[in-house]
Design a protein around this motif. Structure first.
Motif, PDB file in Angstrom:
ATOM      1  N   VAL A 266       0.814  -1.333  -0.059  1.00  0.00           N
ATOM      2  CA  VAL A 266       0.052  -0.107  -0.261  1.00  0.00           C
ATOM      3  C   VAL A 266       1.049   1.143  -0.035  1.00  0.00           C
ATOM      4  O   VAL A 266       2.034   1.256   1.101  1.00  0.00           O
ATOM      5  CB  VAL A 266      -1.000  -0.231   0.947  1.00  0.00           C
ATOM      6  N   LEU A 267       1.021   2.250  -0.955  1.00  0.00           N
ATOM      7  CA  LEU A 267       1.880   2.863  -1.477  1.00  0.00           C
ATOM      8  C   LEU A 267       1.349   4.565  -0.794  1.00  0.00           C
ATOM      9  O   LEU A 267      -0.149   4.145  -0.433  1.00  0.00           O
ATOM     10  CB  LEU A 267       2.509   3.550  -2.388  1.00  0.00           C
ATOM     11  N   ASP A 268       1.890   4.933   0.010  1.00  0.00           N
ATOM     12  CA  ASP A 268       1.160   6.516   0.442  1.00  0.00           C
ATOM     13  C   ASP A 268       1.679   7.606  -1.341  1.00  0.00           C
ATOM     14  O   ASP A 268       2.401   7.923  -1.275  1.00  0.00           O
ATOM     15  CB  ASP A 268       2.208   7.162   1.328  1.00  0.00           C
ATOM     16  N   PRO A 269       0.127   7.098  -1.859  1.00  0.00           N
ATOM     17  CA  PRO A 269       0.200   8.549  -2.708  1.00  0.00           C
ATOM     18  C   PRO A 269       0.150  10.333  -2.213  1.00  0.00           C
ATOM     19  O   PRO A 269       0.870  10.642  -3.418  1.00  0.00           O
ATOM     20  CB  PRO A 269      -1.347   8.461  -3.239  1.00  0.00           C
ATOM     21  N   VAL A 270       0.251  10.945  -1.129  1.00  0.00           N
ATOM     22  CA  VAL A 270       1.160  11.713  -1.399  1.00  0.00           C
ATOM     23  C   VAL A 270       2.449  11.924  -1.116  1.00  0.00           C
ATOM     24  O   VAL A 270       3.273  13.194  -1.429  1.00  0.00           O
ATOM     25  CB  VAL A 270       0.564  12.337   0.084  1.00  0.00           C
ATOM     26  N   LYS A 271       3.000  10.486  -0.634  1.00  0.00           N
ATOM     27  CA  LYS A 271       4.912  10.770  -0.621  1.00  0.00           C
ATOM     28  C   LYS A 271       4.889  10.990  -1.949  1.00  0.00           C
ATOM     29  O   LYS A 271       6.439  10.622  -2.301  1.00  0.00           O
ATOM     30  CB  LYS A 271       4.979  10.151   0.726  1.00  0.00           C
TER      31      LYS A 271
ATOM     32  N   ALA B   8      -1.122  13.776  -4.326  1.00  0.00           N
ATOM     33  CA  ALA B   8      -1.477  13.915  -3.346  1.00  0.00           C
ATOM     34  C   ALA B   8      -3.169  14.993  -3.878  1.00  0.00           C
ATOM     35  O   ALA B   8      -3.961  15.212  -2.740  1.00  0.00           O
ATOM     36  CB  ALA B   8      -0.746  15.471  -2.289  1.00  0.00           C
ATOM     37  N   HIS B   9      -3.327  15.330  -5.337  1.00  0.00           N
ATOM     38  CA  HIS B   9      -5.093  16.307  -5.236  1.00  0.00           C
ATOM     39  C   HIS B   9      -5.632  14.925  -5.668  1.00  0.00           C
ATOM     40  O   HIS B   9      -5.286  13.454  -6.904  1.00  0.00           O
ATOM     41  CB  HIS B   9      -4.380  17.056  -6.216  1.00  0.00           C
TER      42      HIS B   9
ATOM     43  N   LYS C  90     -12.709   8.021  -9.563  1.00  0.00           N
ATOM     44  CA  LYS C  90     -11.407   8.779  -8.653  1.00  0.00           C
ATOM     45  C   LYS C  90      -9.976   9.136  -9.505  1.00  0.00           C
ATOM     46  O   LYS C  90      -9.684   8.399  -9.419  1.00  0.00           O
ATOM     47  CB  LYS C  90     -11.691   7.784  -7.788  1.00  0.00           C
ATOM     48  N   VAL C  91      -9.713  10.460  -9.773  1.00  0.00           N
ATOM     49  CA  VAL C  91      -8.658  10.825 -10.506  1.00  0.00           C
ATOM     50  C   VAL C  91      -7.692  11.715  -9.433  1.00  0.00           C
ATOM     51  O   VAL C  91      -7.989  12.575  -8.355  1.00  0.00           O
ATOM     52  CB  VAL C  91      -9.372  11.649 -11.016  1.00  0.00           C
ATOM     53  N   ARG C  92      -6.426  11.480  -9.298  1.00  0.00           N
ATOM     54  CA  ARG C  92      -5.456  11.170  -8.377  1.00  0.00           C
ATOM     55  C   ARG C  92      -4.155  12.268  -9.168  1.00  0.00           C
ATOM     56  O   ARG C  92      -4.091  11.267 -10.140  1.00  0.00           O
ATOM     57  CB  ARG C  92      -4.750  10.099  -7.791  1.00  0.00           C
ATOM     58  N   THR C  93      -3.506  13.118  -9.197  1.00  0.00           N
ATOM     59  CA  THR C  93      -2.870  13.800  -9.741  1.00  0.00           C
ATOM     60  C   THR C  93      -2.181  14.871  -8.464  1.00  0.00           C
ATOM     61  O   THR C  93      -1.750  14.821  -7.057  1.00  0.00           O
ATOM     62  CB  THR C  93      -3.627  15.038 -10.477  1.00  0.00           C
ATOM     63  N   ALA C  94      -0.648  15.073  -9.341  1.00  0.00           N
ATOM     64  CA  ALA C  94      -0.437  16.805  -8.399  1.00  0.00           C
ATOM     65  C   ALA C  94      -0.815  17.384  -7.300  1.00  0.00           C
ATOM     66  O   ALA C  94      -0.793  17.855  -6.628  1.00  0.00           O
ATOM     67  CB  ALA C  94       1.298  16.303  -9.440  1.00  0.00           C
ATOM     68  N   ASP C  95      -1.524  17.973  -8.486  1.00  0.00           N
ATOM     69  CA  ASP C  95      -1.795  19.163  -8.690  1.00  0.00           C
ATOM     70  C   ASP C  95      -2.852  19.622  -9.254  1.00  0.00           C
ATOM     71  O   ASP C  95      -3.482  18.665 -10.120  1.00  0.00           O
ATOM     72  CB  ASP C  95      -0.764  20.671  -8.206  1.00  0.00           C
TER      73      ASP C  95
END
Length: 153
Positions: free
Chosen positions: A60-65, A69-70, A114-119
Motif C-alpha cells: 500500500v503506497l502513500d500517494p502524498v509521498k 496529493a490532489h 476517482k482521479v489522483r494527480t500532483a496538483d
C-alpha cells in the motif's frame, strides 16, 4: 469455508480481516492471532487464495509521498449508453493511469471516477487531454476532495 453468509466460518473471517490489515504477517503470527495452529491456517489461506477470495498481496503506497496529493471525483455523462459505447468507454478508461477508480453509476450521470494527480494544474491537463477524450464523453463535473477522512484499501 463453511457457515456465514458467504460460507466463511469465524476462522476464515479472522484470516481475511488480519490479512486485509497486515498482508505481510507471517503464517505463524497469523495462526497465533486467530487461535489455530500453523498448518490449518496455511491450508485455509491456500483455499481462500484458490477460491479467489484472496485476490493477491500488494504494498500500500502513500500517494502524498509519491507526489499524488490532489484527488478529484469526476462525474462523467456519456452521449451514448448502448452496450458497445459502454464497452468502449470501459476499455479506454483502463489506460488512464491517473484514474484510480471508475464506477458505473445508476444516477443522472453514467460514471464516477476517482482521479489522483500532483496538483490542480496536472488535474486540468488530465481532464482536458485524457478524460474528456475518452469515447462518448458528453460532459463532466468535478468535485475536488479537500481531505480524506477515511480511505480503506
Amino acid at each position: 469455508m463453511a457457515n456465514g453468509p458467504q460460507g466463511f466460518d469465524r476462522f476464515d473471517r479472522a484470516i481475511l480481516a488480519v490479512l486485509a490489515a497486515e498482508g505481510r504477517i507471517s503464517a505463524t503470527e497469523l495462526a497465533r492471532r486467530i487461535g489455530l495452529s500453523k498448518s490449518p491456517t496455511q491450508a485455509r489461506m491456500k483455499r481462500l487464495e484458490e477460491a479467489g477470495v484472496i485476490a493477491g498481496y500488494r504494498a500500500v503506497l502513500d500517494p502524498v509521498k509519491m507526489g499524488q496529493a490532489h484527488v478529484a471525483f469526476v462525474e462523467v455523462r456519456l452521449s451514448d449508453t448502448r452496450e458497445a459505447a459502454l464497452r468502449a468507454f470501459n476499455r479506454a478508461v483502463l489506460a488512464v493511469p491517473e484514474v484510480e477508480q471508475c464506477h458505473m453509476i445508476a444516477s443522472r450521470f453514467d460514471y464516477l471516477l476517482k482521479v489522483r494527480t500532483a496538483d490542480i494544474a496536472d488535474y486540468r491537463r488530465v481532464l482536458a487531454e485524457r478524460i474528456s477524450a475518452l469515447p462518448h464523453v458528453a460532459s463532466t463535473s468535478t468535485y475536488v476532495a479537500m481531505e480524506a477522512v477515511k480511505e480503506t484499501q
